[in-house]
Scaffold this motif. Structure first.
Motif, mmCIF file in Angstrom:
data_model
loop_
_atom_site.group_PDB
_atom_site.id
_atom_site.type_symbol
_atom_site.label_atom_id
_atom_site.label_comp_id
_atom_site.label_asym_id
_atom_site.label_seq_id
_atom_site.Cartn_x
_atom_site.Cartn_y
_atom_site.Cartn_z
ATOM 1 N N ARG A 56 0.821 -1.210 0.000
ATOM 2 C CA ARG A 56 0.000 0.000 0.000
ATOM 3 C C ARG A 56 0.857 1.264 0.000
ATOM 4 O O ARG A 56 0.436 2.310 -0.499
ATOM 5 C CB ARG A 56 -0.940 0.006 1.203
ATOM 6 C CG ARG A 56 -2.048 -1.019 1.087
ATOM 7 C CD ARG A 56 -3.116 -0.826 2.160
ATOM 8 N NE ARG A 56 -2.613 -0.875 3.526
ATOM 9 C CZ ARG A 56 -2.510 -1.987 4.261
ATOM 10 N NH1 ARG A 56 -2.857 -3.151 3.754
ATOM 11 N NH2 ARG A 56 -2.065 -1.937 5.498
ATOM 12 N N LEU A 57 2.045 1.168 0.589
ATOM 13 C CA LEU A 57 2.945 2.329 0.611
ATOM 14 C C LEU A 57 3.685 2.510 -0.713
ATOM 15 O O LEU A 57 4.426 3.479 -0.881
ATOM 16 C CB LEU A 57 3.953 2.190 1.754
ATOM 17 C CG LEU A 57 3.361 2.349 3.153
ATOM 18 C CD1 LEU A 57 4.415 2.028 4.206
ATOM 19 C CD2 LEU A 57 2.821 3.751 3.357
ATOM 20 N N GLY A 58 3.508 1.583 -1.639
ATOM 21 C CA GLY A 58 4.074 1.753 -2.973
ATOM 22 C C GLY A 58 5.374 1.014 -3.227
ATOM 23 O O GLY A 58 6.018 1.240 -4.243
ATOM 24 N N TYR A 59 5.780 0.123 -2.343
ATOM 25 C CA TYR A 59 6.998 -0.640 -2.561
ATOM 26 C C TYR A 59 6.766 -1.717 -3.613
ATOM 27 O O TYR A 59 5.663 -2.260 -3.724
ATOM 28 C CB TYR A 59 7.469 -1.306 -1.261
ATOM 29 C CG TYR A 59 8.081 -0.344 -0.275
ATOM 30 C CD1 TYR A 59 9.446 -0.111 -0.274
ATOM 31 C CD2 TYR A 59 7.295 0.331 0.640
ATOM 32 C CE1 TYR A 59 10.017 0.776 0.624
ATOM 33 C CE2 TYR A 59 7.845 1.219 1.541
ATOM 34 C CZ TYR A 59 9.206 1.437 1.531
ATOM 35 O OH TYR A 59 9.754 2.311 2.413
ATOM 36 N N THR A 60 7.798 -2.037 -4.364
ATOM 37 C CA THR A 60 7.687 -3.096 -5.357
ATOM 38 C C THR A 60 7.779 -4.461 -4.677
ATOM 39 O O THR A 60 8.194 -4.567 -3.520
ATOM 40 C CB THR A 60 8.823 -2.994 -6.393
ATOM 41 O OG1 THR A 60 10.071 -3.221 -5.737
ATOM 42 C CG2 THR A 60 8.815 -1.641 -7.103
ATOM 43 N N ARG A 61 7.390 -5.479 -5.426
ATOM 44 C CA ARG A 61 7.410 -6.842 -4.889
ATOM 45 C C ARG A 61 8.812 -7.251 -4.450
ATOM 46 O O ARG A 61 9.004 -7.797 -3.368
ATOM 47 C CB ARG A 61 6.885 -7.794 -5.956
ATOM 48 C CG ARG A 61 6.868 -9.224 -5.556
ATOM 49 C CD ARG A 61 6.373 -10.073 -6.707
ATOM 50 N NE ARG A 61 6.392 -11.462 -6.312
ATOM 51 C CZ ARG A 61 5.609 -12.373 -6.793
ATOM 52 N NH1 ARG A 61 4.732 -12.063 -7.713
ATOM 53 N NH2 ARG A 61 5.700 -13.604 -6.394
#
Length: 109
Positions: A56-61
Motif C-alpha cells: 500500500r505504501l508503494g513498494y515493489t514486490r
C-alpha cells in the motif's frame, strides 16, 4: 604365621560400570513445543500484514521480499535461522497476486 594378601585379578573399569542387560538408548529427538504451529501461523500472518502495508505504501514486490527477508535474518541473527525465511517469497507472492480490478464509473451512462 604371616599371611600375605594376594592381588585381586585386574578387571576392566568399563565392564564394571555398565551391566550387559541394560541397552544403550538411541539419541532422542529434540523436544518440540506444543505451541510451535500456533507461533508459525501468527508469524505468517504478521509477515502478510507487513507485506500488505508495504504494498500500500508503494513498494515493489522485490523490495518487499528484500525487506522482509532482511527482517527475518535480523530477528533470528545471533543463534538461529528463521523457520520462515524461505517462505517469505511465497507469502509476498500471495499478497501481490493480481486480483480482480475494481471498476468505478463516475459518469452516468
Amino acid at each position: 604365621m604371616i599371611r600375605r594378601k594376594t592381588p585381586a585379578p585386574a578387571r576392566s573399569s568399563a565392564s564394571s560400570r555398565r551391566s550387559p542387560a541394560v541397552p544403550v538408548a538411541a539419541a532422542t529427538p529434540a523436544p518440540t513445543s506444543a505451541n510451535r504451529e500456533k507461533f508459525l501461523q501468527m508469524h505468517r500472518r504478521e509477515l502478510r500484514e507487513r507485506a500488505a502495508l508495504l504494498r500500500r505504501l508503494g513498494y515493489t514486490r522485490d523490495a518487499v521480499i528484500e525487506r522482509l527477508q532482511g527482517y527475518e535474518a535480523w530477528e533470528y541473527e545471533p543463534f538461529h535461522t528463521s523457520p520462515l525465511f524461505d517462505e517469505v517469497r511465497t507469502l509476498v507472492g500471495e499478497v501481490f497476486a493480481t486480483s480482480q480490478a475494481r471498476q468505478y464509473t463516475l459518469s452516468p451512462e
